[in-house]
Scaffold this motif. Structure first.
Motif, PDB file in Angstrom:
ATOM      1  N   VAL A  72      51.762  35.406  34.309  1.00  0.00           N
ATOM      2  CA  VAL A  72      50.370  35.882  34.338  1.00  0.00           C
ATOM      3  C   VAL A  72      49.553  35.082  35.333  1.00  0.00           C
ATOM      4  O   VAL A  72      48.734  35.640  36.089  1.00  0.00           O
ATOM      5  N   PHE A  73      49.775  33.773  35.365  1.00  0.00           N
ATOM      6  CA  PHE A  73      49.042  32.940  36.327  1.00  0.00           C
ATOM      7  C   PHE A  73      49.382  33.321  37.767  1.00  0.00           C
ATOM      8  O   PHE A  73      48.502  33.430  38.619  1.00  0.00           O
ATOM      9  N   GLY A  74      50.668  33.556  38.027  1.00  0.00           N
ATOM     10  CA  GLY A  74      51.064  33.946  39.376  1.00  0.00           C
ATOM     11  C   GLY A  74      50.475  35.280  39.787  1.00  0.00           C
ATOM     12  O   GLY A  74      49.985  35.444  40.912  1.00  0.00           O
ATOM     13  N   ILE A  75      50.499  36.243  38.861  1.00  0.00           N
ATOM     14  CA  ILE A  75      49.916  37.555  39.177  1.00  0.00           C
ATOM     15  C   ILE A  75      48.423  37.423  39.403  1.00  0.00           C
ATOM     16  O   ILE A  75      47.850  38.031  40.321  1.00  0.00           O
ATOM     17  N   GLY A  76      47.749  36.607  38.574  1.00  0.00           N
ATOM     18  CA  GLY A  76      46.309  36.415  38.745  1.00  0.00           C
ATOM     19  C   GLY A  76      45.964  35.751  40.060  1.00  0.00           C
ATOM     20  O   GLY A  76      45.027  36.172  40.762  1.00  0.00           O
ATOM     21  N   VAL A  77      46.684  34.694  40.396  1.00  0.00           N
ATOM     22  CA  VAL A  77      46.411  34.006  41.665  1.00  0.00           C
ATOM     23  C   VAL A  77      46.665  34.932  42.847  1.00  0.00           C
ATOM     24  O   VAL A  77      45.876  34.972  43.810  1.00  0.00           O
ATOM     25  N   MET A  78      47.748  35.689  42.766  1.00  0.00           N
ATOM     26  CA  MET A  78      48.044  36.611  43.864  1.00  0.00           C
ATOM     27  C   MET A  78      46.960  37.678  43.984  1.00  0.00           C
ATOM     28  O   MET A  78      46.500  38.008  45.087  1.00  0.00           O
ATOM     29  N   GLY A  79      46.533  38.227  42.839  1.00  0.00           N
ATOM     30  CA  GLY A  79      45.471  39.229  42.888  1.00  0.00           C
ATOM     31  C   GLY A  79      44.170  38.665  43.407  1.00  0.00           C
ATOM     32  O   GLY A  79      43.466  39.308  44.198  1.00  0.00           O
ATOM     33  N   TRP A  80      43.824  37.450  42.977  1.00  0.00           N
ATOM     34  CA  TRP A  80      42.591  36.803  43.448  1.00  0.00           C
ATOM     35  C   TRP A  80      42.650  36.542  44.951  1.00  0.00           C
ATOM     36  O   TRP A  80      41.692  36.797  45.688  1.00  0.00           O
ATOM     37  N   THR A  81      43.794  36.044  45.411  1.00  0.00           N
ATOM     38  CA  THR A  81      43.935  35.761  46.849  1.00  0.00           C
ATOM     39  C   THR A  81      43.862  37.030  47.675  1.00  0.00           C
ATOM     40  O   THR A  81      43.165  37.092  48.697  1.00  0.00           O
ATOM     41  N   VAL A  82      44.581  38.052  47.222  1.00  0.00           N
ATOM     42  CA  VAL A  82      44.566  39.311  47.951  1.00  0.00           C
ATOM     43  C   VAL A  82      43.165  39.903  47.976  1.00  0.00           C
ATOM     44  O   VAL A  82      42.690  40.407  49.007  1.00  0.00           O
ATOM     45  N   GLY A  83      42.449  39.819  46.833  1.00  0.00           N
ATOM     46  CA  GLY A  83      41.091  40.347  46.798  1.00  0.00           C
ATOM     47  C   GLY A  83      40.160  39.614  47.744  1.00  0.00           C
ATOM     48  O   GLY A  83      39.365  40.239  48.472  1.00  0.00           O
ATOM     49  N   ASN A  84      40.230  38.288  47.755  1.00  0.00           N
ATOM     50  CA  ASN A  84      39.370  37.513  48.671  1.00  0.00           C
ATOM     51  C   ASN A  84      39.700  37.792  50.129  1.00  0.00           C
ATOM     52  O   ASN A  84      38.792  37.881  50.980  1.00  0.00           O
TER      53      ASN A  84
END
Length: 630
Positions: A72-84
Motif C-alpha cells: 500500500v505504501f509503494g502504491i501510494g508513493v507511486m501515485g503521489w509521485t505520478v500525480g505531482n
C-alpha cells in the motif's frame, strides 16, 4: 438412438441456459465480484512474499501486515509521485504555447496552398455580412433610390444566450470520492483476510466442490495457482522492461520527466491491448509542445511503435503462450468479454480469470470445452489433423502437418505415430460406410505421393550422413572398428494383407529397410495367387506381411499360412501395425512357429530384420596379418 439424440439436445439447452444465468449474474453482481476478484489477484501476487517471511520465522499476522503495508505504501508513493509530476507537466504547458500554436497553424494552414487568397476574401466577406445583417423587412434597394420618404423601422438587436451549468451537488461530489475509496478499502480488507487464512479457504473450497474428487481439485488448484502466479511474474518483468526502455528512449529524445513516462508505460501496459496506446498519448502531446520542429514528435511515436511491435509480436507470444496455456485469440476474446461485463477492471483481470477457466477445462471433464476454446494446445492430434486435411482435399496443408512433425521427430516416428494411425482412421470410416470411394482414392493417392517425396528426401539426407561419417572416420587416429560386410545383401519383400492401406504401410517399411541397407521391395495389392507368384520370383530372405488391425487380421492369418507353405525357406515377419491387444496371444492365434516373428511397429520390424542377419564387428588390430575381406 432417438433417446440419445434427445438427451444430447436437452444437455446442450441446459448448458446454454446455465451459461446465460452465469453471465447475467457476473454482470449484475459486479459490485461484489469485482472487489473479490481484485483481492484474489493481490493474494496471488503477495502470497509468495508472505510465505517467504514465514519461512524465516516471522509470525503470519505480522508478515501479512508487513507485506500489505509495504504494497500500500509503494502504491501510494507511486501515485503521489505520478500525480505531482503530472501537475508539474501541466504547469509547464503555458511556456510551450508558441510551439503548440505554430504546429496547429501548420496543420490548419499548410504552405503552398492554392486558393488561399480566395479563401481569405470569402472569410472577410462572411465576417462583414455577420456584423451588418440585412433587416428582414428592409425595402429593396431600388425603392430606396426612388426617394421613398418612409424611414425604415429599426430592428431590435439579438440577445446573446448563455447556458449556465447548475451548481454541483455536494453529495454527488462526495459520493464520487467515497465509492472508489470504499472499494479500495474492501479490496484491502479482503486481501488481508485471504492472506491470513489462505490454507483454510483452500480447504473449504475443496470441501465444497471437491467431494469425492480430492485429487482432481487439488491438481486444479495447484495448476491454477502456479499458472496465475507465473503469468503475473512474467507480466511484471516484461512490463518493467518495457517501461525502462521507454524511459531511456524518451530521455535521449529530450522529453522531460522521462522516468515518469516509463513508469506510466509499465503500469498501463497491465491493461491488454489498450495500455500501450494510452501510455503514449501524453508523451506525444508533450513532444508536440516542447519541440519547435516535427523531429521530436516523430521520434517519440516511432519509439513507442517499435518497442510495442517487438514486445507484443515476438516476446509476449513466445513467453505467455508457453506459460499461461492460453491462445492469443483467447486473450483478445477474454479482454473483450470481461471489459463488457466489468469495465476497465475486467480488462485488467481478463487474463488471470481466463487462466483459471482454462485450468478448470483441463481438469473437469464437464468443462473440457473451455480448454478447447481458450487453450493453446492443439485440439487435433497430428494423425487426426493429417487425415482431416485429406478429407478436405487439402494436400498442401496435409504435407505441412508432416513437415512440422519431422522438425522434432524422426521419419520412423512419423510413419509409426502419424501416418499409420491416420490410415487406421480412414479404414474405420471406410468400413462404417462414412468414407466415399472418391475420397478414399484421394487419400491413398496423396499419401503415396507424399511418401515418394519423403523417401527421396530421406535418401538425400542418408547420403549426406554417410559422406560425413566417412570423413569423420578418416580423421580418426585411434584403432578403428570396421564392419565386416555380409556375403550378400538381405532381400526383403513386403506384401499387403488385405487392401491398399496395407500396401501403403508396406511402402513405408520398404523405405526404412532401404535406409538400413537392405534390398527391399513392396508388392502392390492384388489377388493372393498373383502376390505369391511375385514372392517366388523375388526369392526373398525375409517376407513381411503388412496388416492394419482389426479388419485385416483374418486375411493376414490366412496369408501367413499360404506364404509359409509356398516359400518354406524364407523367414516371415507378420506386421500388425499399432495392434492394441496382447502380441503373445496374437502370435499364438496366428500359429507363428520357428524363426518367424510378429511385430507391431515399423521400427520393431526393422530391428527384427537386423536380428535375422547379424552384422559382425571385428576390431582392426585383430585382423592384422590376415587378408581383408573383399
Amino acid at each position: 438412438m432417438a433417446r440419445t439424440s434427445a438427451a444430447k439436445n436437452i444437455s446442450r439447452i441446459l448448458t446454454l441456459v446455465v451459461a446465460a444465468i452465469v453471465i447475467t449474474a457476473l454482470y449484475f453482481a459486479r459490485v461484489l465480484l469485482v472487489p473479490l476478484a481484485l483481492a484474489i489477484l493481490f493474494t496471488f501476487v503477495l502470497a509468495p512474499l508472505v510465505s517467504g517471511l514465514e519461512r524465516i520465522r516471522f509470525p503470519r499476522f505480522f508478515a501479512v501486515f508487513l507485506v500489505v503495508g509495504i504494497a500500500v505504501f509503494g502504491i501510494g508513493v507511486m501515485g503521489w509521485t505520478v500525480g505531482n509530476q503530472l501537475i508539474d507537466v501541466t504547469n509547464q504547458l503555458p511556456s510551450y504555447k508558441t510551439n503548440i500554436k505554430e504546429k496547429i497553424d501548420a496543420i490548419h494552414n499548410p504552405k503552398n496552398r492554392r486558393l488561399d487568397k480566395a479563401a481569405d476574401a470569402m472569410k472577410e466577406l462572411g465576417k462583414e455580412i455577420a456584423e451588418n445583417p440585412p433587416a428582414p423587412n428592409e425595402p429593396a434597394t431600388s425603392l430606396k433610390n426612388s426617394g421613398s420618404s418612409k424611414a425604415a423601422t429599426p430592428q431590435p438587436k439579438a440577445v446573446p444566450v448563455q447556458v449556465f451549468q447548475p451548481a454541483s451537488n455536494p453529495l454527488e461530489s462526495l459520493n464520487s470520492v467515497i465509492t472508489p475509496l470504499g472499494s479500495a478499502v474492501i479490496v484491502l480488507v479482503l486481501t488481508i483476510f485471504m492472506l491470513a487464512g489462505r490454507e483454510d479457504l483452500r480447504n473449504r473450497l475443496i470441501g465444497l466442490v471437491g467431494h469425492g474428487h480430492l485429487n482432481l481439485m487439488t491438481q486444479a488448484l495447484d495448476d491454477a495457482g502456479s499458472r496465475v502466479s507465473r503469468y503475473l511474474l512474467l507480466q511484471l518483468v516484461i512490463n518493467a522492461c518495457f517501461g525502462a526502455v521507454i524511459g531511456v528512449g524518451l530521455y535521449f529524445i529530450g522529453i522531460p520527466n522521462s522516468m515518469l513516462w516509463g513508469v506510466v508505460a509499465a503500469l498501463l501496459r497491465f491493461l491488454p491491448y489498450v495500455g500501450s496506446p494510452l501510455s503514449a498519448v501524453l508523451p506525444i502531446l508533450l513532444s508536440l509542445a516542447i519541440f519547435p520542429t516535427w523531429t521530436g514528435p516523430v521520434a517519440t511515436i516511432g519509439l513507442y511503435l517499435v518497442v510495442e511491435i517487438l514486445v507484443g509480436n515476438f516476446l509476449e507470444p513466445l513467453i505467455y503462450g508457453a506459460h499461461t496455456g492460453i491462445s492469443s485469440f483467447a486473450i483478445l476474446l477474454a479482454a473483450i468479454f470481461w471489459t463488457l461485463i466489468w469495465g476497465p477492471i475486467g480488462l485488467l483481470l481478463s487474463t488471470p480469470l481466463t487462466v483459471c477457466l482454462v485450468v478448470l477445462g483441463r481438469h473437469v471433464p464437464a468443462l473440457s470445452f473451455l480448454n478447447i476454446v481458450l487453450g493453446d494446445q492443439p485440439v487435433l492430434s497430428p494423425e487426426a489433423h493429417y487425415y482431416q486435411r485429406l478429407l478436405a482435399s487439402d494436400q498442401t496443408e496435409a504435407k505441412e502437418v508432416l513437415e512440422d512433425y519431422l522438425k522434432t521427430h524422426s521419419l520412423e516416428d512419423l510413419y509409426d505415430s502419424v501416418l499409420i494411425p491416420a490410415l487406421a482412421l480412414a479404414e474405420q470410416d471406410r468400413h462404417h460406410d462414412d468414407l466415399e470411394e472418391i475420397t478414399e482414392q484421394f487419400i491413398c493417392k496423396s499419401t503415396k505421393e507424399l511418401l515418394d517425396e519423403l523417401g527421396d528426401k530421406s535418401k538425400e539426407s542418408a547420403a549426406v550422413e554417410e559422406q560425413r561419417a566417412h570423413s569423420d572416420l578418416a580423421t580418426l587416429s585411434a584403432p578403428k572398428i570396421r564392419v565386416k560386410p555380409p556375403r550378400h545383401v538381405t532381400t526383403v519383400v513386403c506384401i499387403p494383407a488385405r487392401d491398399e492401406a496395407d500396401e501403403i504401410v508396406g511402402i513405408m517399411l520398404t523405405q526404412l529397410l532401404e535406409r538400413a541397407g537392405y534390398r527391399a521391395q513392396a508388392i502392390a495389392i492384388g489377388t493372393t495367387a498373383e502376390m505369391l507368384t511375385q514372392i517366388k520370383e523375388a526369392a526373398p530372405d525375409i517376407v513381411c506381411i503388412s496388416a492394419l488391425p482389426p479388419f485385416a487380421l483374418l486375411h493376414a492369418r490366412d496369408l501367413y499360412k499360404r506364404v509359409r507353405s509356398n516359400v518354406p525357406n524364407a523367414k516371415i515377419i507378420v506386421g500388425l501395425w499399432k495392434f492394441s491387444g496382447d502380441p503373445i496371444k496374437a502370435a499364438a492365434r496366428f500359429s507363428i512357429a520357428g524363426d518367424d516373428k510378429l511385430a507391431i511397429t515399423l521400427v520393431q520390424t526393422v530391428l527384427q530384420v537386423s536380428v535375422f542377419q547379424q552384422i559382425e564387428l571385428v576390431p582392426e588390430h585383430a585382423s592384422a596379418g590376415a587378408p581383408e575381406s573383399k
